[in-house]
Design a protein around this motif. Structure first.
Motif, PDB file in Angstrom:
ATOM      1  N   LEU A 112      -5.101   2.309  -3.748  1.00 35.92           N
ATOM      2  CA  LEU A 112      -3.929   1.523  -3.383  1.00 35.92           C
ATOM      3  C   LEU A 112      -4.349   0.086  -3.098  1.00 35.92           C
ATOM      4  CD1 LEU A 112      -0.815   1.978  -2.588  1.00 35.92           C
ATOM      5  CD2 LEU A 112      -1.650   1.821  -0.246  1.00 35.92           C
ATOM      6  N   ALA A 113      -3.643  -0.852  -3.663  1.00 36.97           N
ATOM      7  CA  ALA A 113      -3.911  -2.269  -3.401  1.00 36.97           C
ATOM      8  C   ALA A 113      -3.202  -2.683  -2.112  1.00 36.97           C
ATOM      9  CB  ALA A 113      -3.412  -3.124  -4.561  1.00 36.97           C
ATOM     10  N   GLU A 114      -3.791  -3.621  -1.408  1.00 38.83           N
ATOM     11  CA  GLU A 114      -3.171  -4.101  -0.174  1.00 38.83           C
ATOM     12  C   GLU A 114      -1.763  -4.627  -0.426  1.00 38.83           C
ATOM     13  OE1 GLU A 114      -4.273  -6.984   3.552  1.00 38.83           O
ATOM     14  OE2 GLU A 114      -5.879  -5.978   2.447  1.00 38.83           O
ATOM     15  N   SER A 115      -1.525  -5.182  -1.598  1.00 38.04           N
ATOM     16  CA  SER A 115      -0.191  -5.698  -1.936  1.00 38.04           C
ATOM     17  C   SER A 115       0.838  -4.585  -2.107  1.00 38.04           C
ATOM     18  CB  SER A 115      -0.268  -6.528  -3.222  1.00 38.04           C
ATOM     19  OG  SER A 115      -0.686  -5.716  -4.302  1.00 38.04           O
ATOM     20  N   GLU A 116       0.385  -3.316  -2.138  1.00 41.58           N
ATOM     21  CA  GLU A 116       1.293  -2.180  -2.312  1.00 41.58           C
ATOM     22  C   GLU A 116       1.607  -1.449  -1.003  1.00 41.58           C
ATOM     23  OE1 GLU A 116       0.439  -0.410  -6.627  1.00 41.58           O
ATOM     24  OE2 GLU A 116      -1.309  -0.325  -5.293  1.00 41.58           O
ATOM     25  N   ILE A 117       1.191  -1.999   0.115  1.00 37.65           N
ATOM     26  CA  ILE A 117       1.410  -1.310   1.391  1.00 37.65           C
ATOM     27  C   ILE A 117       2.894  -1.060   1.639  1.00 37.65           C
ATOM     28  CG2 ILE A 117       1.234  -1.537   3.908  1.00 37.65           C
ATOM     29  CD1 ILE A 117      -1.537  -2.811   3.451  1.00 37.65           C
ATOM     30  N   GLU A 118       3.730  -2.055   1.460  1.00 39.91           N
ATOM     31  CA  GLU A 118       5.159  -1.866   1.720  1.00 39.91           C
ATOM     32  C   GLU A 118       5.767  -0.828   0.779  1.00 39.91           C
ATOM     33  OE1 GLU A 118       6.834  -2.821   4.326  1.00 39.91           O
ATOM     34  OE2 GLU A 118       5.040  -3.863   5.034  1.00 39.91           O
ATOM     35  N   ALA A 119       5.363  -0.851  -0.478  1.00 38.01           N
ATOM     36  CA  ALA A 119       5.871   0.142  -1.434  1.00 38.01           C
ATOM     37  C   ALA A 119       5.413   1.541  -1.037  1.00 38.01           C
ATOM     38  CB  ALA A 119       5.398  -0.203  -2.846  1.00 38.01           C
ATOM     39  N   SER A 120       4.203   1.652  -0.517  1.00 35.26           N
ATOM     40  CA  SER A 120       3.695   2.945  -0.075  1.00 35.26           C
ATOM     41  C   SER A 120       4.480   3.455   1.124  1.00 35.26           C
ATOM     42  CB  SER A 120       2.208   2.833   0.269  1.00 35.26           C
ATOM     43  OG  SER A 120       1.686   4.083   0.621  1.00 35.26           O
ATOM     44  N   VAL A 121       4.730   2.586   2.088  1.00 31.98           N
ATOM     45  CA  VAL A 121       5.528   2.974   3.263  1.00 31.98           C
ATOM     46  C   VAL A 121       6.917   3.427   2.821  1.00 31.98           C
ATOM     47  CG1 VAL A 121       6.629   2.127   5.379  1.00 31.98           C
ATOM     48  CG2 VAL A 121       4.237   1.550   4.898  1.00 31.98           C
ATOM     49  N   ALA A 122       7.522   2.713   1.899  1.00 30.12           N
ATOM     50  CA  ALA A 122       8.846   3.094   1.391  1.00 30.12           C
ATOM     51  C   ALA A 122       8.790   4.462   0.710  1.00 30.12           C
ATOM     52  CB  ALA A 122       9.373   2.040   0.427  1.00 30.12           C
ATOM     53  N   LEU A 123       7.734   4.707  -0.057  1.00 27.63           N
ATOM     54  CA  LEU A 123       7.571   5.998  -0.723  1.00 27.63           C
ATOM     55  C   LEU A 123       7.426   7.118   0.309  1.00 27.63           C
ATOM     56  CD1 LEU A 123       7.167   7.539  -3.409  1.00 27.63           C
ATOM     57  CD2 LEU A 123       4.731   6.990  -3.216  1.00 27.63           C
ATOM     58  N   TRP A 124       6.645   6.884   1.356  1.00 22.02           N
ATOM     59  CA  TRP A 124       6.456   7.897   2.401  1.00 22.02           C
ATOM     60  C   TRP A 124       7.764   8.190   3.120  1.00 22.02           C
ATOM     61  CZ3 TRP A 124       1.297   6.162   5.153  1.00 22.02           C
ATOM     62  CH2 TRP A 124       0.256   6.203   4.225  1.00 22.02           C
ATOM     63  N   ARG A 125       8.543   7.152   3.361  1.00 21.23           N
ATOM     64  CA  ARG A 125       9.855   7.372   4.005  1.00 21.23           C
ATOM     65  C   ARG A 125      10.760   8.195   3.095  1.00 21.23           C
ATOM     66  NH1 ARG A 125      11.100   3.879   8.558  1.00 21.23           N
ATOM     67  NH2 ARG A 125       9.397   2.425   8.851  1.00 21.23           N
ATOM     68  N   GLU A 126      10.803   7.849   1.822  1.00 20.21           N
ATOM     69  CA  GLU A 126      11.625   8.580   0.858  1.00 20.21           C
ATOM     70  C   GLU A 126      11.215  10.047   0.795  1.00 20.21           C
ATOM     71  OE1 GLU A 126      11.539   8.987  -3.895  1.00 20.21           O
ATOM     72  OE2 GLU A 126      12.018   6.953  -3.226  1.00 20.21           O
TER      73      GLU A 126
END
Length: 138
Positions: free
Chosen positions: A8-22
């Motif tokens: 995971l790239a640091e620039s993808e942290i927000e997308a990862s958090v969104a995926l975990w919430r989903e």
């Protein structure tokens, strides 16, 4: 589906958090941003990310404590589920741990999550007789 699995790239942290919430993985007592940053900077952990083109399709956090490997936060985008992506992510985590000579892999699943328990059982994982105990330190 063409997938590329890497860190995971640091620039993808927000997308990862969104995926975990989903995926229903987020809990109010866990700070997902802190969990991600800790995994990404630790020498014995990472977050593997599957990309379908430019899209973050799945993640799995993997770590090694010197005795056992652990996986956490396996999440696949809802519209991409049931296509084998979850199984590919588990295999990628197993491979990451095998490269570090981890002899065994543990993971935690909430007892009421029958669908996820069935998923892991279909991959050859079995329930353990161990009881999880915890103490919050911070």
């Amino acid at each position: 589906m063409d997938l590329v699995i890497d860190s995971l790239a640091e620039s993808e942290i927000e997308a990862s958090v969104a995926l975990w919430r989903e995926a229903g993985l987020w809990r109010p007592w866990n700070d997902p941003h802190a969990d991600i940053r800790l995994a990404l900077v630790g020498p014995n952990s990472t977050i593997l990310a599957a990309h379908a083109g430019a899209r973050l399709a799945a993640t799995v956090m993997v770590g090694w404590d010197g005795h056992r490997g652990w996986i956490y936060y396996l999440a696949v985008a809802r519209d991409l589920q049931r296509r084998g992506i979850g199984a590919r992510m588990v295999k990628a985590a197993e491979d990451w741990l095998a490269e570090r000579d981890a002899p065994k892999l543990n993971l935690l699943v909430r007892a009421e999550n029958a669908a996820v328990l069935g998923f892991y059982e279909s991959l050859g994982y079995r329930r353990s007789d161990a009881v999880l105990l915890q103490r919050v330190l911070s």
